[in-house]
Design an enzyme around this catalytic site. Sequence first.
Site, PDB file in Angstrom:
ATOM      1  N   HIS B  35      15.474  32.393  -2.620  1.00 33.43           N
ATOM      2  CA  HIS B  35      16.755  32.539  -1.722  1.00 33.43           C
ATOM      3  C   HIS B  35      16.859  34.129  -1.648  1.00 33.43           C
ATOM      4  CE1 HIS B  35      16.550  28.855  -4.215  1.00 33.43           C
ATOM      5  NE2 HIS B  35      17.482  28.363  -3.262  1.00 33.43           N
ATOM      6  N   ILE B 194      29.183  30.238   2.382  1.00 27.51           N
ATOM      7  CA  ILE B 194      28.159  29.468   3.020  1.00 27.51           C
ATOM      8  C   ILE B 194      27.484  28.558   1.532  1.00 27.51           C
ATOM      9  CG2 ILE B 194      25.813  29.733   3.603  1.00 27.51           C
ATOM     10  CD1 ILE B 194      27.710  30.062   6.016  1.00 27.51           C
ATOM     11  N   HIS B 266      21.009  31.493   3.174  1.00 28.71           N
ATOM     12  CA  HIS B 266      20.917  31.086   1.858  1.00 28.71           C
ATOM     13  C   HIS B 266      19.595  30.880   1.219  1.00 28.71           C
ATOM     14  CE1 HIS B 266      22.345  29.023  -1.708  1.00 28.71           C
ATOM     15  NE2 HIS B 266      21.079  28.060  -1.595  1.00 28.71           N
ATOM     16  N   SER B 388      37.791  11.996 -35.487  1.00 25.36           N
ATOM     17  CA  SER B 388      36.796  11.018 -35.481  1.00 25.36           C
ATOM     18  C   SER B 388      35.478  11.562 -35.423  1.00 25.36           C
ATOM     19  CB  SER B 388      36.985  10.201 -34.004  1.00 25.36           C
ATOM     20  OG  SER B 388      38.000   9.801 -33.786  1.00 25.36           O
ATOM     21  N   GLU B 415      33.473  17.649 -22.538  1.00 20.34           N
ATOM     22  CA  GLU B 415      32.314  17.458 -23.517  1.00 20.34           C
ATOM     23  C   GLU B 415      31.117  18.535 -22.749  1.00 20.34           C
ATOM     24  OE1 GLU B 415      33.680  14.867 -21.835  1.00 20.34           O
ATOM     25  OE2 GLU B 415      34.856  13.799 -23.494  1.00 20.34           O
ATOM     26  N   HIS B 477      32.056   2.788 -24.325  1.00 22.00           N
ATOM     27  CA  HIS B 477      31.979   3.706 -25.500  1.00 22.00           C
ATOM     28  C   HIS B 477      30.604   3.468 -26.397  1.00 22.00           C
ATOM     29  CE1 HIS B 477      35.892   4.715 -23.624  1.00 22.00           C
ATOM     30  NE2 HIS B 477      36.177   5.412 -24.838  1.00 22.00           N
TER      31      HIS B 477
END
Lengths: 682, 682
Positions: B35, B194, B266, B388, B415, B477
């Site tokens: 790149h 871009i 790019h 928990s 998370e 879950h």
Amino acid sequence: MDIDQLRQAHPDHWMRATALRALALDAVANANSGHSGMPIGMADVATVLFSRHMKFDAKAPDWADRDRFILSAGHGSMLLYGLLALCGDDEITLDEVKKFRQLHARTAGHPENFMARAIEVTTGPLGQGIANSVGFAIAEEALRARFGNKLVDHHTYVIAGDGCLMEGVSHEAIGLAGRQGLGRLVVFWDDNGITIDGKVSIADKTDQLKRFEAAGWHVQAIDGHDPEAIDKAIAAAKAETARPSMIACKTHIALGHAAQDTAKGHGALTDGDQNKAAKAAWGWEAAPFEIPSDILSWWRDVGSRGAAEREAWEGRLAEASGARQAEFARTMGGEAPKKLSATIKALKKQASEEAPKHATRKSSEIVLSAINPIMPETIGGSADLTGSNNTLTKDLGTFDTDNRKGRHIFYGIREHGMAAAMNGMALHGGVRPYGGTFMAFTDYARPSMRLAALSRIPTVFVMTHDSIGLGEDGPTHQPVEHLAISRATPNTLVFRPADTVETAEAWEIALRQTSRPSVLSLTRQGLPTVRTEHKTANLTEKGAYVLADAEGKRQAILMATGSEVSVAMAARDILQAEAIGTRVVSMPSWELFEEQDEKYRRRVLPGGPVRVAVEAAVRMGWDRWLFGERGKREKSGFVGMHGFGASAPAERLFEHFGITPEAVAQKVRDLLEGRWAPDPRT
Amino acid sequence: MDIDQLRQAHPDHWMRATALRALALDAVANANSGHSGMPIGMADVATVLFSRHMKFDAKAPDWADRDRFILSAGHGSMLLYGLLALCGDDEITLDEVKKFRQLHARTAGHPENFMARAIEVTTGPLGQGIANSVGFAIAEEALRARFGNKLVDHHTYVIAGDGCLMEGVSHEAIGLAGRQGLGRLVVFWDDNGITIDGKVSIADKTDQLKRFEAAGWHVQAIDGHDPEAIDKAIAAAKAETARPSMIACKTHIALGHAAQDTAKGHGALTDGDQNKAAKAAWGWEAAPFEIPSDILSWWRDVGSRGAAEREAWEGRLAEASGARQAEFARTMGGEAPKKLSATIKALKKQASEEAPKHATRKSSEIVLSAINPIMPETIGGSADLTGSNNTLTKDLGTFDTDNRKGRHIFYGIREHGMAAAMNGMALHGGVRPYGGTFMAFTDYARPSMRLAALSRIPTVFVMTHDSIGLGEDGPTHQPVEHLAISRATPNTLVFRPADTVETAEAWEIALRQTSRPSVLSLTRQGLPTVRTEHKTANLTEKGAYVLADAEGKRQAILMATGSEVSVAMAARDILQAEAIGTRVVSMPSWELFEEQDEKYRRRVLPGGPVRVAVEAAVRMGWDRWLFGERGKREKSGFVGMHGFGASAPAERLFEHFGITPEAVAQKVRDLLEGRWAPDPRT
């Protein structure tokens, strides 16, 4: 919060909304598990939405032009179950509510779309619902553009909590919705200031209104317990047609309960005395699970309010031409067109005859170029890798604010948002979404890929650059464990086609699915055509098949997928030249092979010969075919990856990691001559 | 863009920055891959940052108090390699730059932290770097609070692109950074408009300044090619100490090249004529990879500018007490304290003797309660499931704007952001992060969990509620494929401990790691202690071991992990009562067992007896132990999950899915009596 004041200000509304509160409190206490606070806090919003705005008919939950309601904050499932039971849904009844969270009940801990027709989406993993909703709104726009607003003219409403808005996927979703100007999308943010760990402020101080505005949304902030304010805000949101709307609803979690405005109120409120006191504060005197007849009757009217509108809609549908009605029914039913089979066969025949050398991502584009014109329900897209994923075919057009007939979406660098939006489209129905990214970015889309499988919907994930074959971009971009990840996921079809013919077969199967997603694992690098003999039968449908049989005595079976099938074929050439009879089995889909009967599987993988599996990925899972299915540990080997890849030109990498025809042939010789040795994962 | 005007305005700066441009252009053209556009566009920002602000000494890339530079837009790797090579890094030299993207070169396609000490972070998967940077800044704050600003006083600088800012994880990261007021964090947004698919506007119209402001950031917008504006903005960002800073740098991708301001710019710019023309426009006359001596000399001065400051810092460190120096070295070196071993042993002894019935998440809390006081470098946290996941122990304190000595972080419902921040802390060094969520949400954290493994860092992921044993929350879950996912990931230790003793052993191993992450799979539900006989040796270190041997003739081996070890033990009781000699093998870590020698593995898993594996998860991977390692298909069985879970109380689910002692015993009887039958995945 002064409950008395709320009760007095809107006494009728109060009691109707409180029916939802009481059901939530009773069901959670009865199950001794669940989330009481959110349904209690959002009961006012839900009551106003359902009674004054939602277009639906409780007796026809499948009605195609209904408004969609998505409970993104899925832990508040009792709000949804309460609404459905009160409105007279046939599946989520008051009896089901009594069985909340019990085995075989439709009233699962979190809403599951396959439990009842009126449950639009499986939610619970936070942020998914709001991200799905973007797909619902896109599907509505696309279908309206295609079938006209006499048949398609509805809204998508979402209730999202702080958790949904903190999750990263919400950023991708609101960015996409804002850019696409989805004016039919209305999101209620349950602004109760509480999460499991305590006040939202311990972890976040984001100005959500400003954030949504920055993404191009129409925003409002209201008192979420004031029915008139709620009503006005919904009306204003509907009046805004060029932007999606977010309504920040200031609410009190577990309103009126001892646990109001606390983290405890988020969870299961099971203290009998406190619950009694809450009901007393609400002015609710009915026994548990009982709804006073006047209130129930009012709710049943809410449930049937849309019946006339539905009938009028059915009349409009009946006025359409037979062909149009059939096409509407076919696409809403998710049925592939009759032409599909012939189209795929023609394409396979041509590919077998011409035997082009294409990357399978290019093969996929060729297949899509044939499919898209005959399946106007497809909506493709890519997460900013359109030219690399080869998802955009000629004449598809770009879905945009000024071109809702466009069928390709520039999703931006939003793999997760794309996957969730596609799930939303599939759940909405009437469109068939596929979308691409690099296979290594399965990781980014994982939460939604799992939910596609769990939700039993046929989303198609186009995963290109599927191994070290992508070359110089290096190990961050080279999947090695991602085939195992998708194969480990229940109810998911994983395809790793070897050439244009298998790619066409895989697409045909994927597009016929109605209840499971497909993952297409496609190469960056060019591959020779291995299916040079045309067969009308879809061999990929069997999951695995004999591509080339042994000449002479069968001494070895090579099993391979995708880009390594041609490696196996070249190894076979080496071995046959040494008079070692070698069969090559192409295994484009383990899941489909597992579904075949024992007899067929035995024919493909008989006991006796040594076996070598070749796949440029980790070994995990292959032992099933190497040691099991009549194989033996000491007579089998694996040629593949044992760790992460590296940055170099692809050909150098295949040599470096020893995934070559010669390496496969040598492994066979070693096994035949008793030189078996364990590898780190054997 | 008028290049001449830029050149004339700041002629010296221009040529120095253009050295970076020329190297990027040459290296990418030489590799025919990579790149070019981003390094060319951001060369001015990088030059000003490194020459006027970054505190570093190229000859001492390990200096603990250096400023950190993170290239979140990792595809622009040549910007980083160019900077390091020009500044005189010993590992990333101009010779290495010539080998850009080739096998065994340190100059991989995307920056990889293990390739050179000066590369702080492995980036490429977008959004990771900016999310890691939050962890770097947290580590700096925590260490400064602990060791004082004479030893710890540095900044974290990040270059992020549009891709990084579109990815969902950036939302989690900026929310966390804003809430935590990380004033030492400075993010440059390469606002070039871009992406790969074209203009950013085709997919996004987010007002980024407004968005960052909404998250509590200090924001500025500048011309990214004006060195004075860049300098002033960095100074202002440093002056702002209460909020993280974002500087929007308006730049032109591939500045001065024919591909300027286009998506083509790019990627890899490899057209020889165009590249020549670009160099001419830049006024760059040197041959490829050559740097005029005056310019190279200036850059070398930049590289050594910080040497005096480093020496002064070393002087300050030398003035500290010996104990303090040793502790600083220990924690920066990632070494566990000597006391750890005795602490774990004492805890194991107590647990063996008292044999408590704890969920392993609770066991984990007990272990952490013993560890945290003797390891002041730990920083715990949870993604809004603190109570928990049991990650918060007494006296840990909460890390906050007014308490940087606090060692527990309320990450919020983030998370992915948590996992990435933990990786950043581990990469920064001096702190040892662990963080919790529900195991099913492995999916949300996956991109960062993979990068922890790839980056060779010892992040600890505390994954609780690790099966259907979580009960009523239901299949959304309940992890079933997530053990397989983490086990399939290279360089990752997965632990599924059976009780408090194994949990203590697992934590000890995890905390001794220096180059691989650990995943702890912990239950919600209570489990009996199975290790009732105290052993000082860490048996979990072997990966698998004989927990209870057969009495009488050994006819069956039961293999199990975590919560199913006690199921296996109960099944053994049933079988022994029927005089069927049964061994139980606990397998808390497959990876560690695989590392044992053949002799040990054979002792644990000898050939002969029938084998049954018990794990409340999908079968994927188990065939290695059932069919391989001296096992036989027709003499082995699996008791576990074959699909997604369901919503019901945990005990009902274990019965419903047939994961019970009786089911295990029956499977053994069937196998012994020749009634083997394939299951859907056998």
